[in-house]
Design a protein around this motif. Structure first.
Motif: not given
Length: 309
Positions: A153-176
């Motif tokens: 598998e192409n892990v560089e593509a996975l790492a690019a997705d990971a770069e998004v995931a470490v910075r993206a807003p959370l999909p839902i507010d944990p306080a709720r």
């Protein structure tokens, strides 16, 4: 900043290093056609589940995953792969000792000087992915990145997705959120189990995990407002509609090609690989801990490795 925060953020680079390691450590990893058992405890067991499914899906050979203490001693395998961050976990060390000289073993480990390395036929040390936090994040995903790279598998593509995931807003507010259920299909069942474990470990939070197809066979009974359903990978037809009817927020990276919470989150984003989605779930677990005034680096009743007397 908690250790676990920094370790979560470091995952893209760790995945790249793991992919590079796969090219040099390939002879120690399962060969095509081998009948393989993959064993671990806790998080490592869930990564074993994911890899076993991916390896069979890739046509590489029959692959089973077991919690180390539940390995069927009478069953024959060409190779046993043990996943263990510390290399000291009692069940893993005992199993490696029991099969030594009878079955080839490979240990994927964070500490190259650990007892598991001395007992295994071959070792793939990953000290770059080892962690100070009790709660596992980057070692687990880096192990899976190593194994996915070895499957081609192409892990560089996975790492690019990971770069998004470490910075993206959370999909839902944990306080709720009152409760969360994670779902998966095939190899992502292991990711769902791991996401739920992170919430329990880091935040002592009510979290469950099920195969997506089995969710309607009982677990959906607890669904409702403020009880999130979070799915990894593909989902069965009609499941999103059934969840919507309960009033539960639904987080899914593959609905209409975007992340969604009841139809809207991160509109326009391309879908992330489920392993990158797991990073979001890790971050969600840490955010839950912070909301509950808990230290995610010091989960109660847990130690970095379970070593039994």
């Amino acid at each position: 900043m908690a250790y676990v925060d920094a370790e979560i953020t470091s995952q893209p680079d760790c995945w790249r290093e793991a992919a590079a390691l796969a090219t040099t450590a390939g002879s120690a990893l399962p060969h095509p056609g081998e009948r393989v058992a993959v064993i671990g405890c806790g998080t490592s067991w869930f990564m074993a589940m994911a890899y076993a499914s991916l390896r069979e899906q890739a046509g590489q050979g029959e692959t089973d995953a077991f919690q180390a203490s539940e390995f069927p001693a009478g069953r024959r395998y060409d190779r046993i792969v043990a996943i263990t961050r510390s290399g000291t976990t009692t069940e893993v060390v005992d199993l490696l000792a029991a099969v030594r000289g009878r079955t080839p073993t490979t240990v994927i480990v964070g500490d190259p000087g650990s007892p598991a390395v001395a007992l295994a036929t071959a070792a793939v040390p990953m000290p770059f992915a080892d962690e100070r936090s009790v709660v596992q994040t980057r070692f687990a995903t880096s192990t899976l990145a190593l194994l996915r790279a070895h499957l081609g598998e192409n892990v560089e593509a996975l790492a690019a997705d990971a770069e998004v995931a470490v910075r993206a807003p959370l999909p839902i507010d944990p306080a709720r959120v009152e409760q969360v259920t994670f779902l998966g299909r095939g190899w992502t069942i292991g990711l769902a189990q791991e996401a739920a474990l992170k919430c329990r470990e880091a935040a002592t939070f009510w979290a469950e995990a099920y195969p997506s197809m089995d969710y309607r066979h009982g677990p959906i009974a607890v669904a409702g407002p403020h009880r999130v359903v979070w799915a990894f990978g593909t989902i069965p037809d009609g499941l999103a509609e059934d969840i919507a009817a309960t009033g539960a927020p639904f987080v899914h990276s593959r609905t209409n090609g975007t992340h969604t919470v009841l139809g809207s989150w991160a509109a326009g984003r391309t879908p992330l690989d489920p392993m990158a989605d797991l990073i979001l779930a890790q971050r969600f677990a840490v955010a839950l801990a912070n909301c509950r005034s808990l230290d995610p680096d010091a989960p109660r009743h847990l130690t970095r490795s379970v070593v039994l007397a």
